[in-house]
Scaffold this motif. Sequence first.
Motif, PDB file in Angstrom:
ATOM      1  N   ARG A 175       0.841  -1.201   0.000  1.00 24.26           N
ATOM      2  CA  ARG A 175       0.000   0.000   0.000  1.00 24.26           C
ATOM      3  C   ARG A 175       0.869   1.241   0.000  1.00 24.26           C
ATOM      4  O   ARG A 175       0.554   2.240  -0.663  1.00 24.26           O
ATOM      5  CB  ARG A 175      -0.934  -0.030   1.201  1.00 24.26           C
ATOM      6  N   TYR A 176       2.009   1.213   0.753  1.00 19.55           N
ATOM      7  CA  TYR A 176       2.897   2.377   0.829  1.00 19.55           C
ATOM      8  C   TYR A 176       3.427   2.713  -0.569  1.00 19.55           C
ATOM      9  O   TYR A 176       3.440   3.880  -0.974  1.00 19.55           O
ATOM     10  CB  TYR A 176       4.036   2.111   1.803  1.00 19.55           C
ATOM     11  N   GLU A 182       0.606   4.074  -2.803  1.00 17.48           N
ATOM     12  CA  GLU A 182       0.242   5.454  -2.461  1.00 17.48           C
ATOM     13  C   GLU A 182       1.316   6.428  -2.927  1.00 17.48           C
ATOM     14  O   GLU A 182       1.035   7.617  -3.115  1.00 17.48           O
ATOM     15  CB  GLU A 182       0.018   5.565  -0.960  1.00 17.48           C
ATOM     16  N   ARG A 183       2.545   5.945  -3.080  1.00 21.07           N
ATOM     17  CA  ARG A 183       3.614   6.842  -3.566  1.00 21.07           C
ATOM     18  C   ARG A 183       3.498   7.068  -5.074  1.00 21.07           C
ATOM     19  O   ARG A 183       4.295   7.771  -5.663  1.00 21.07           O
ATOM     20  CB  ARG A 183       4.977   6.257  -3.218  1.00 21.07           C
ATOM     21  N   PRO A 191      -4.490   6.202  -9.675  1.00 16.02           N
ATOM     22  CA  PRO A 191      -5.567   6.408  -8.691  1.00 16.02           C
ATOM     23  C   PRO A 191      -6.675   5.372  -8.881  1.00 16.02           C
ATOM     24  O   PRO A 191      -7.041   5.039  -9.998  1.00 16.02           O
ATOM     25  CB  PRO A 191      -6.057   7.813  -9.017  1.00 16.02           C
ATOM     26  N   VAL A 198      -5.045   1.309  -6.109  1.00 20.10           N
ATOM     27  CA  VAL A 198      -4.206   0.942  -4.971  1.00 20.10           C
ATOM     28  C   VAL A 198      -4.711  -0.340  -4.311  1.00 20.10           C
ATOM     29  O   VAL A 198      -3.964  -1.316  -4.162  1.00 20.10           O
ATOM     30  CB  VAL A 198      -4.142   2.091  -3.948  1.00 20.10           C
TER      31      VAL A 198
END
Length: 687
Positions: free
Chosen positions: A66-67, A70-71, A76, A79
Motif C-alpha cells: 500500500r505504501y 500510495e507513492r 488512482p 491501490v
Amino acid sequence: MHSPPAAPSHDPRLTMLQAGLDLLDQGITVFDADLRLVAWNRTFLELLDFPESLAVVGTPFADFIRYNAERGEYGPGEVEAQVAERLAAAASFQPHVRERQRPNGRVLLLRGEPLPERGFVTLYTDITEQRYIEHLTEHQNIQLEERVRRRTAQLENANANLRRAITEKESIAAALKRSEERLRLINDTIPILIGYVDANEVYQYANRGYAEWFAPPGGTVIGRSVPDVVGREVYAQVRDPVKKALAGQQVSYEYQKERHGETVFARSTLVPEITPEGRTLGFFVFAYDITEQKRMQAALIQAQKMEAIGQLTGGLAHDFNNLLTVIIGNLAALQDHLPKAASGDATVNAAVNEFVEPALQSARRGVQLIKRLLTYSRQQPLLPEAVDLGQLLASLSKLLRRSLPEPIAISTDLGSQPIHALADPGQLESAVLNFALNARDAMPDGGVLHLACRPVELSTDAAAFGVAPGHYALLEVTDNGCGMDAATLARAFDPFFTTKRLGLGSGLGLAMADGFVKQSGGGIAIHSQPGEGTVIQMVLPATQPETHPEPPPEESSQPGGGELVLLVEDDPQVRRIVCQQLVDLGYPVIEAEDGQQALLMLAQIPDIRLVVSDVLMPGGLNGRQLAERIAGEFADKRCLLISGYTDEEGQGAADSGLGAQIPVLAKPFTRQELARALHATFSSSQS
C-alpha cells in the motif's frame, strides 16, 4: 491503517544477527505465514526507500504494498486492487526471480523463495551498475560489431578490388600475350623480311621469313654476324649500304643470290636506330622478294619486244610479199611461156624448168613463212577449223629439225588415218612449238623429242583433262629430259612462273597454251618426274573436215569479157606483174600509181568497170579509202583490193564504210587465184 508493531527484542543474539544483516549489500526480508514482517535489513529499506517506521517486526506485507501504491506506483483507484492482487500472489507464494526498476531509476533483482513453515524470504539485489555495464558492454559490442562489420566490408571491398585487379592484370597479361603472338604471327607471315642488326653487325632479331630466306647453317640468325648469315657473295653486295646505315643514313638497295638452285632478287631498306644524342645503336632491315616482279618486268619487256617485232613484221611483210609477187609472177610467166620458146627444143625447156620449179617452190614457201610470222605477231581471235594433226606435226617436225640442236633427235607417230581436231591452226602450232622448246631446254645434253597424235574416247579419265566425256583428238609431246618435281609441276601453268634463269623465259608459254586449249574446248595434262622426262598430252574436240564441191575449171581458160580494169599500185615491178596477169586473163588494163591519180582517171574514163588496188599506198589515200570513195561516188564500179599485209578483219574482205564488203586478195597470188577473185567480184556485181 497499520497493525501495531511487535515489542522489540533485547536478545543479544538477535541484535548481532540484525547487525550482520545490515552489513549485507543486498536487501532481505522475511515474512511469516501470516504475511507479517519477521526480519529485514537496512539495505532493504534503502533500496526500496521505505521509512524505518515500517521496519518493525509484525508489519503486514500489505502495508509495504500500500505504501508503494500510495507513492504513485499505481494509478488512482488502483491501490486496493493492486494490494489485493499482490496479497493473493503472496498467499500462494511461488518461487520467483524478477527485475523491477525503481522510480529513481535503480534496477533491483528480486528473488523470492518460500519457507518450510510457510511464509517467504525475499532477497533484493541492486543490479543497476551491472545492467549499466551490460548495457554499456552491449553498446560497445554493437559498436565493435559495427566497426568490425564496416572493416569487414572494407576488407571484402578491398579483396574484391584486389580480385578485380588480379583478374584485370591476368586479362591484360593474356591480352598482351595474344598481342605479342599476333604481332609475332604478323611478322612471321607478312611477305617482308624483317631483321635488326646492332652496331657490331650482329643480328638481334629476325622474323621467320628472314631466317628462311637466308637459311644459314644451323637455322639460327640471332646472335650471328651479317657476313656469316648472308654469305660472302651477298655481303659483298650489301657491305656499303650496311656501313652507311651504321653511320646513321637510311639506304635502299637491291641484291641477288642463289636460293634453292635459282637466282632470286630482293630489295632492302635499312633504317638506322639513333638515340636522342645522335648515337647509332644499329639498324632495322626491311626487305622483300622481287624475283616475280623482275620476271614480270622481263616478261613485259619481252612482250614489248614481241609487239615491236609484230609491227616490224607487218611492215616487212608488205614489202616482202611485193618482192615475192614479182618473183613468183615472173617465174610463173617464164614457166607459162616456155612452150613458146623460139628454140622449140623440149630438152632446153625441161632444163630451164628444172631451175624455175625449185625457185617457185622456194618462193611459195616464203609466202607460207610470211603468213606464219604474221600469225605469231598479230593479236587475233581464235579461228577454229578442222586441223589435220598429222600434217601439222609433220610440218612442225621439219621446222623443229632446223631449230633444235643436233644432239636432240625427233621422232613422230602420226597414225595411219587422218586425225582432225577443231582448233585455231596458228595457235595450235604456237602451243606445240612452245612444248617443243621447253623440251629442248630440258635436254641440254641431247635426247629424243617425240611427237604423236591419235584419236581417243574419254570417259572416266576425262576428269584428268578437265573436259566432258566424249570423242577427242589427242596430241602428245614427249621428252626424256630432266623432268619436273611435284612443286614445279603444280605451278607449271601459273603465269610468269618459270624455272629458267631471268631473261631466258617469261613463264607465259604454258599459261597461254593452257588458255588456248581450254578456250577451244579441250584440256592439257602433264606427267613428269625428276630424271624421267615429261609427257604433255593435249586433247581437242575431234571433228571432220568439210567437204568442198569440185572447184570450177581454171579461169585461165576463161578469158575476161573485155571489161576495162584500172590497176592502182605504187610499186612498178608489182604493177608490171599484175598488169601482165590481167592481160593474160583477157582484161584490158590502164595503170595508176596512187589513189589520187586513180580518182582522176575514174572521173575521166567512164568505161572503167573494175579497180584493182593495193591497200598500202603513198599519197594520203590508201586502198581502203579509195574503195570507200568508189563505193560512194562511182556506184557502177567494182573494186578488188590486193595486199601484202593488212589488219582488216573481214576475212578476205574489207568494209567500204557504206555497208558493202570489198574483196581482198592476199599477195603474192597466182594468175589462177587472181582469175577466181575477178570472177567472184564480177559475179557479186551482177547479183
